[in-house]
Design an enzyme around this catalytic site. Structure first.
Site, mmCIF file in Angstrom:
data_model
loop_
_atom_site.group_PDB
_atom_site.id
_atom_site.type_symbol
_atom_site.label_atom_id
_atom_site.label_comp_id
_atom_site.label_asym_id
_atom_site.label_seq_id
_atom_site.Cartn_x
_atom_site.Cartn_y
_atom_site.Cartn_z
ATOM 1 C CB THR A 72 -1.001 -0.048 1.179
ATOM 2 O OG1 THR A 72 -1.923 1.040 1.027
ATOM 3 C CG2 THR A 72 -0.337 0.044 2.536
ATOM 4 C CE LYS A 76 -1.683 0.304 -3.470
ATOM 5 N NZ LYS A 76 -3.088 0.529 -3.776
ATOM 6 C CG ASN A 97 -2.904 -4.480 -5.399
ATOM 7 O OD1 ASN A 97 -2.592 -5.231 -6.315
ATOM 8 N ND2 ASN A 97 -4.100 -4.485 -4.841
ATOM 9 C CG ASP A 112 -5.539 -1.538 -5.970
ATOM 10 O OD1 ASP A 112 -6.116 -2.194 -5.081
ATOM 11 O OD2 ASP A 112 -4.532 -0.834 -5.769
ATOM 12 C CB ALA A 149 -5.741 4.434 -6.310
HETATM 13 P P1 NAP Z 1 -1.087 8.325 -4.386
HETATM 14 O O1 NAP Z 1 -0.384 7.456 -5.368
HETATM 15 O O2 NAP Z 1 -0.309 8.979 -3.305
HETATM 16 O O3 NAP Z 1 -1.895 9.439 -5.241
HETATM 17 C C1 NAP Z 1 -2.607 10.448 -4.594
HETATM 18 C C2 NAP Z 1 -3.420 11.270 -5.609
HETATM 19 O O4 NAP Z 1 -4.227 12.172 -4.877
HETATM 20 C C3 NAP Z 1 -2.577 12.108 -6.563
HETATM 21 O O5 NAP Z 1 -3.256 12.237 -7.776
HETATM 22 C C4 NAP Z 1 -2.508 13.456 -5.835
HETATM 23 O O6 NAP Z 1 -2.373 14.561 -6.707
HETATM 24 C C5 NAP Z 1 -3.886 13.515 -5.214
HETATM 25 N N1 NAP Z 1 -3.886 14.306 -3.983
HETATM 26 C C6 NAP Z 1 -3.279 13.993 -2.817
HETATM 27 N N2 NAP Z 1 -3.530 14.950 -1.895
HETATM 28 C C7 NAP Z 1 -4.293 15.886 -2.522
HETATM 29 C C8 NAP Z 1 -4.864 17.108 -2.107
HETATM 30 N N3 NAP Z 1 -4.691 17.567 -0.859
HETATM 31 N N4 NAP Z 1 -5.608 17.809 -2.988
HETATM 32 C C9 NAP Z 1 -5.790 17.357 -4.256
HETATM 33 N N5 NAP Z 1 -5.242 16.206 -4.714
HETATM 34 C C10 NAP Z 1 -4.528 15.469 -3.848
HETATM 35 O O7 NAP Z 1 -2.232 7.497 -3.611
HETATM 36 P P2 NAP Z 1 -3.058 6.246 -4.166
HETATM 37 O O8 NAP Z 1 -2.352 4.976 -3.867
HETATM 38 O O9 NAP Z 1 -3.405 6.556 -5.562
HETATM 39 O O10 NAP Z 1 -4.366 6.271 -3.217
HETATM 40 C C11 NAP Z 1 -5.376 7.258 -3.388
HETATM 41 C C12 NAP Z 1 -6.570 6.916 -2.492
HETATM 42 O O11 NAP Z 1 -7.201 5.713 -2.950
HETATM 43 C C13 NAP Z 1 -6.209 6.658 -1.029
HETATM 44 O O12 NAP Z 1 -7.196 7.252 -0.220
HETATM 45 C C14 NAP Z 1 -6.247 5.146 -0.910
HETATM 46 O O13 NAP Z 1 -6.544 4.719 0.402
HETATM 47 C C15 NAP Z 1 -7.404 4.818 -1.861
HETATM 48 N N6 NAP Z 1 -7.374 3.430 -2.368
HETATM 49 C C16 NAP Z 1 -8.423 2.604 -2.067
HETATM 50 C C17 NAP Z 1 -8.446 1.312 -2.537
HETATM 51 C C18 NAP Z 1 -9.607 0.411 -2.211
HETATM 52 O O14 NAP Z 1 -9.491 -0.810 -2.390
HETATM 53 N N7 NAP Z 1 -10.726 0.946 -1.764
HETATM 54 C C19 NAP Z 1 -7.387 0.823 -3.327
HETATM 55 C C20 NAP Z 1 -6.343 1.687 -3.634
HETATM 56 C C21 NAP Z 1 -6.334 2.994 -3.140
HETATM 57 P P3 NAP Z 1 -0.948 15.136 -7.200
HETATM 58 O O15 NAP Z 1 -0.497 14.217 -8.299
HETATM 59 O O16 NAP Z 1 -1.265 16.494 -7.667
HETATM 60 O O17 NAP Z 1 -0.037 15.097 -5.993
#
Ligand code: NAP
Length: 304
Positions: A72, A76, A97, A112, A149
């Site tokens: 996670t 990833k 993942n 995912d 994600a």
């Molecule tokens: P990540 O790789 O860190 O990507 C985060 C994304 O969110 C980027 O596009 C980032 O934009 C944006 N972001 C972060 N903070 C922000 C803010 N304050 N304002 C606007 N945009 C913001 O994270 P990830 O792995 O993709 O995970 C994203 C979410 O999905 C998490 O909450 C995670 O728990 C959830 N998720 C859930 C599942 C499930 O099975 N339900 C599976 C996977 C992930 P920038 O590029 O501009 O920084």
């Protein structure tokens, strides 16, 4: 295969979640319920890992008693270089993942992406075509985020022949990169990347997917309310966040009469696919669902 690991071993097998932080995760609850239901002598653990510990952590997965791991935030993408083989879709997505240990060789997968499609199908969004392929033809998706994600989601949506994909991200260059990568792999008729949600135009059969952590720690929403309010009532809003149970985005969508769901079903489906990869057995999905839903109810109760 599980039989090869367990046949002549009395000791407990291990699977774990690698990340930082990991304490909030629901994975141990529903994965352990599945392992116990099938009588598999394995424990699912939380493996809090600092960045400088990552190489040693991944190396430890080669141990014969380790079936593999989930990965996670924030690793990833970082784990890719430590693996022996990665399936082609996962290479395109650029995020792993699930890691499987097969005789000391480490294989990387992204569950995912298919987990999201199973979730949408279960919610009545999209349909299976005559050849049994899941299709989102005719759907317009607004995807919020361009991180790990969102990359999985965008490739999954492309593979399901989505008609229109708009990727909205704080840093537009990242959204542009993702749009170009998806367009290189799948023929999506209309693809846009934006960092200005106010320019979004609603379409019939719209889907809004939040793949950012916005709403997880604070009661805020990733899409301005006046933009959300433009969308018609046949829109479906899916927030990948599952804790809190109802984010501000979901609450506002429901107030507008729009159907909405949190990320719990996606957690279930990505976890069920990972379970089968580790054990070689069909996942007891209803056992896993019951464990997760019970946990959600207790969280809901404790937040009242
Ligand atoms: P990540 O790789 O860190 O990507 C985060 C994304 O969110 C980027 O596009 C980032 O934009 C944006 N972001 C972060 N903070 C922000 C803010 N304050 N304002 C606007 N945009 C913001 O994270 P990830 O792995 O993709 O995970 C994203 C979410 O999905 C998490 O909450 C995670 O728990 C959830 N998720 C859930 C599942 C499930 O099975 N339900 C599976 C996977 C992930 P920038 O590029 O501009 O920084």
């Amino acid at each position: 295969m599980l039989g090869e690991h367990s046949s002549n071993r009395a000791s407990l097998l291990r699977i774990g979640l690698i990340g930082d932080p990991v304490a909030h995760s629901y994975s141990p609850y529903f994965q352990q319920a599945a392992l116990d239901a099938l009588g598999i002598p394995a424990r699912y653990e939380l493996w809090q890992t600092e960045a400088d510990e990552l190489p040693a952590r991944i190396a430890s997965l080669r141990d014969p008693e380790c079936l593999g791991a989930n990965v996670t935030i924030p690793y990833k993408e970082a784990v890719l270089i430590y693996l022996d083989a990665v399936d082609p879709l996962t290479v395109s997505i650029g995020a792993v993942n699930t890691i499987v240990n097969r005789d000391g060789y480490l294989y990387g997968y992204n569950t995912d992406a298919p987990g999201l499609l199973y979730t949408l199908a279960e919610q009545g969004v999209g349909e299976y075509d005559d050849e049994g392929r899941f299709s989102l033809r005719g759907y317009s998706v607004v995807l919020l985020g361009a991180g790990g994600a969102a990359r999985g989601a965008a490739f999954a949506l492309g593979s399901a022949s989505v008609t229109r994909l708009v990727i909205v991200n704080r840093h537009v260059e990242r959204a542009q990169r993702l749009a170009a990568d998806v367009a290189g792999a799948f023929a999506v008729p209309e693809m846009y990347s934006l960092n200005e949600p106010n320019s979004l135009k609603p379409h019939p059969k719209s889907l809004i997917i939040n793949a950012t952590p916005v709403g997880m720690h604070d009661d805020v929403y990733p899409l301005p309310l006046e933009v959300l309010a433009r969308f018609a009532q046949d829109t479906f809003v899916f927030d990948m966040i599952y804790n809190p149970v109802e984010t501000r985005l979901l609450r506002e969508a429901r107030t507008l009469g729009v159907r909405a769901a949190n990320g719990l079903p996606m957690l279930l489906h990505q976890g069920a696919l990972a379970f089968t990869l580790w054990t070689g057995q069909p996942a007891p999905i209803e056992v896993m669902r019951s464990a997760l839903w019970a946990l959600q109810e207790s969280e809901r109760g404790s937040s009242l």
